[in-house]
Design a protein around this motif. Structure first.
Motif, short mmCIF file in Angstrom:
data_model
loop_
_atom_site.label_atom_id
_atom_site.label_comp_id
_atom_site.label_asym_id
_atom_site.label_seq_id
_atom_site.Cartn_x
_atom_site.Cartn_y
_atom_site.Cartn_z
N SER A 273 0.80 -1.23 0.00
CA SER A 273 0.00 0.00 0.00
C SER A 273 0.83 1.28 0.00
O SER A 273 0.25 2.37 -0.01
CB SER A 273 -0.91 0.00 1.23
N ILE A 274 2.15 1.18 0.02
CA ILE A 274 2.97 2.39 0.16
C ILE A 274 2.71 3.42 -0.94
O ILE A 274 2.45 4.60 -0.63
CB ILE A 274 4.46 2.04 0.27
N PRO A 275 2.77 3.07 -2.22
CA PRO A 275 2.53 4.11 -3.24
C PRO A 275 1.14 4.74 -3.12
O PRO A 275 1.00 5.96 -3.25
CB PRO A 275 2.68 3.34 -4.56
N LYS A 276 0.12 3.94 -2.85
CA LYS A 276 -1.25 4.46 -2.74
C LYS A 276 -1.40 5.39 -1.55
O LYS A 276 -2.14 6.39 -1.61
CB LYS A 276 -2.22 3.28 -2.63
N ASN A 277 -0.69 5.09 -0.46
CA ASN A 277 -0.85 5.87 0.77
C ASN A 277 0.22 6.94 0.97
O ASN A 277 0.20 7.64 1.98
CB ASN A 277 -0.82 4.94 1.98
N ALA A 278 1.16 7.05 0.03
CA ALA A 278 2.30 7.96 0.22
C ALA A 278 1.86 9.40 0.50
O ALA A 278 2.35 10.04 1.44
CB ALA A 278 3.22 7.91 -1.00
N LYS A 279 0.94 9.92 -0.29
CA LYS A 279 0.52 11.31 -0.10
C LYS A 279 -0.17 11.49 1.24
O LYS A 279 0.06 12.50 1.93
CB LYS A 279 -0.39 11.76 -1.23
N SER A 280 -1.01 10.55 1.64
CA SER A 280 -1.69 10.69 2.93
C SER A 280 -0.70 10.60 4.09
O SER A 280 -0.88 11.24 5.13
CB SER A 280 -2.78 9.63 3.08
N LEU A 281 0.39 9.82 3.92
CA LEU A 281 1.44 9.79 4.94
C LEU A 281 2.06 11.17 5.09
O LEU A 281 2.30 11.65 6.21
CB LEU A 281 2.53 8.79 4.55
N ALA A 282 2.33 11.82 3.95
CA ALA A 282 2.91 13.16 3.98
C ALA A 282 1.97 14.15 4.64
O ALA A 282 2.38 14.98 5.47
CB ALA A 282 3.24 13.60 2.56
N GLU A 283 0.69 14.06 4.31
CA GLU A 283 -0.29 14.97 4.90
C GLU A 283 -0.44 14.73 6.39
O GLU A 283 -0.62 15.69 7.17
CB GLU A 283 -1.63 14.79 4.17
N ASP A 284 -0.34 13.48 6.82
CA ASP A 284 -0.39 13.17 8.25
C ASP A 284 0.79 13.78 8.98
O ASP A 284 0.65 14.28 10.11
CB ASP A 284 -0.40 11.65 8.47
N VAL B 105 2.37 16.47 8.19
CA VAL B 105 2.11 17.92 8.30
C VAL B 105 1.08 18.19 9.39
O VAL B 105 1.23 19.13 10.19
CB VAL B 105 1.64 18.47 6.94
N LYS B 106 0.02 17.40 9.45
CA LYS B 106 -0.99 17.58 10.50
C LYS B 106 -0.37 17.43 11.88
O LYS B 106 -0.68 18.17 12.81
CB LYS B 106 -2.11 16.56 10.32
N LYS B 107 0.49 16.44 12.01
CA LYS B 107 1.15 16.19 13.29
C LYS B 107 2.05 17.37 13.66
O LYS B 107 2.10 17.80 14.82
CB LYS B 107 1.97 14.91 13.19
N LEU B 108 2.72 17.92 12.65
CA LEU B 108 3.61 19.05 12.87
C LEU B 108 2.85 20.27 13.37
O LEU B 108 3.31 21.00 14.24
CB LEU B 108 4.34 19.38 11.56
N LYS B 109 1.67 20.49 12.81
CA LYS B 109 0.91 21.71 13.12
C LYS B 109 -0.12 21.52 14.24
O LYS B 109 -0.79 22.47 14.63
CB LYS B 109 0.21 22.20 11.84
N ALA B 110 -0.23 20.30 14.74
CA ALA B 110 -1.23 20.02 15.78
C ALA B 110 -0.86 20.70 17.10
O ALA B 110 0.32 20.88 17.42
CB ALA B 110 -1.35 18.51 16.00
N ALA B 111 -1.89 21.06 17.84
CA ALA B 111 -1.66 21.67 19.15
C ALA B 111 -1.12 20.61 20.11
O ALA B 111 -1.36 19.42 19.95
CB ALA B 111 -2.97 22.23 19.68
N SER B 112 -0.39 21.06 21.12
CA SER B 112 0.12 20.14 22.13
C SER B 112 -1.04 19.53 22.91
O SER B 112 -2.10 20.16 23.06
CB SER B 112 1.05 20.88 23.10
N VAL B 113 -0.84 18.33 23.39
CA VAL B 113 -1.88 17.66 24.16
C VAL B 113 -2.05 18.37 25.50
O VAL B 113 -1.07 18.70 26.17
CB VAL B 113 -1.50 16.19 24.39
N THR B 114 -3.29 18.60 25.88
CA THR B 114 -3.55 19.21 27.17
C THR B 114 -3.69 18.13 28.24
O THR B 114 -4.22 17.05 27.96
CB THR B 114 -4.84 20.05 27.13
N PRO B 115 -3.21 18.38 29.45
CA PRO B 115 -3.32 17.37 30.51
C PRO B 115 -4.77 17.05 30.83
O PRO B 115 -5.66 17.89 30.66
CB PRO B 115 -2.63 18.05 31.71
N GLY B 116 -5.01 15.80 31.26
CA GLY B 116 -6.36 15.42 31.65
C GLY B 116 -6.67 13.99 31.29
O GLY B 116 -5.87 13.31 30.65
#
Length: 306
Positions: free
Chosen positions: A171-182, A184-195
């Motif tokens: 599945s690597i070629p099919k999922n490559a773009k979504s891996l890249a987008e993930d 980026v999402k992880k990079l820009k995501a807010a820090s986890v808040t305690p709780g």
């Protein structure tokens, strides 16, 4: 990204000899099969066994097994070692164009690792079996960068016992773009808040969770305290087999060295014992463990689990 940075290949060859002398195991190995080298290695194994005997509480006893003869090999459509290096490089280089235009993506890394293992096992009891295994693992990861921060996302493709077709069908070629987008999402995501949080475990997390919490603890040598490196010993004791509530009643876990594609799957183990599938946990209760020929009698079993 768009270039090959490394190619590697290696090979090892040799013979390993196991003996039981004076009721003790002796082991020796050599990569030199010329002249009297093998006989000398056998003598060394016997000497080691005799030296170890005083430390044993009781002699080694092997569970019976019928002598076997035959051959077995991984089911593979195409041996990866027969695939031209050019084809492998082209498959990997085709991944970078799939992710390079995703904003913030700066790096990507792909690889294909393959191993071929050929074993000939012979015993003084009459077993003579030959087995060939091919294991292969395609891998790909993408890294996103922004303001000095970076995050990566890797493809979740496990290694398998298979041929080159496993790479071309993965599945690597099919999922490559979504891996890249993930990434980026992880990079820009807010820090986890305690709780207090709900935790969702993906199957890829459970591979390792089950490996550590079920795989290692049910190895009989760890249960008996005779093996402790890396994974430690075990919280199981022999008297808990058939009694220990290991998990919820809806959980059944089994060991299987025959499943197609499994990294350890084969027809005979390194004692010449036919491999099998058996329950470790049934309806939440511990019902079995992993044994070899010299361990089965420790818990009153008459044959090895292979």
């Amino acid at each position: 990204e768009d270039h090959v940075v490394g190619v590697g290949a290696g090979e090892t060859y040799g013979i390993g000899i196991r003996v039981i002398a004076d009721g003790a195991w002796g082991f020796a190995a050599t990569g030199n099969l010329a002249g009297t080298s093998v006989e000398e290695t056998a003598r060394k194994a016997v000497a080691i066994a005799k030296a170890a005997r005083p430390a044993l509480k009781k002699p080694v006893a092997l569970a019976p097994v019928a002598p076997a003869k035959g051959t077995w090999r991984t089911s593979a459509e195409l041996d990866p070692f027969n695939v031209p290096l050019k084809d492998k490089a082209e498959w990997l280089l085709a991944l970078w164009p799939l992710v390079k235009d995703v904003p913030n993506v700066k790096f990507a890394s792909g690889s294909i690792n393959a191993m071929s293992e050929h074993k000939l096992f012979a015993s003084s009891e009459g077993t003579l079996v030959e087995q060939s295994q091919i294991r292969i693992m395609p891998a790909f990861s993408v890294t996103a960068v922004d303001a000095g921060q970076f995050e990566s996302r890797a493809a979740e493709v496990p290694p398998m016992q298979a041929g080159w077709e496993y790479v071309t069908q993965c599945s690597i070629p099919k999922n490559a773009k979504s891996l890249a987008e993930d990434a980026v999402k992880k990079l820009k995501a807010a820090s986890v808040t305690p709780g207090k949080k709900d935790l969702i475990l993906a199957p890829s997390n459970l591979w390792l969770t089950i490996h550590e919490s079920v795989g290692h603890p049910t190895e009989l040598d760890r249960i008996m305290g005779l093996e402790a490196n890396f994974a430690g010993t075990s919280f199981i004791t022999p008297d808990k087999i058939g009694k220990l509530e290991y998990a919820s009643k809806i959980v059944t876990l089994y060991a299987d060295k025959t499943v197609a594609g499994g990294l350890a799957s084969c027809q005979w183990d390194d004692d010449g014992v036919p491999t099998q599938k058996w329950d470790l946990v049934k309806d939440g209760v511990l019902v079995g463990v992993q044994t070899t020929r010299d361990q089965a009698a420790w818990i009153g079993e008459k044959e090895s689990r292979g």
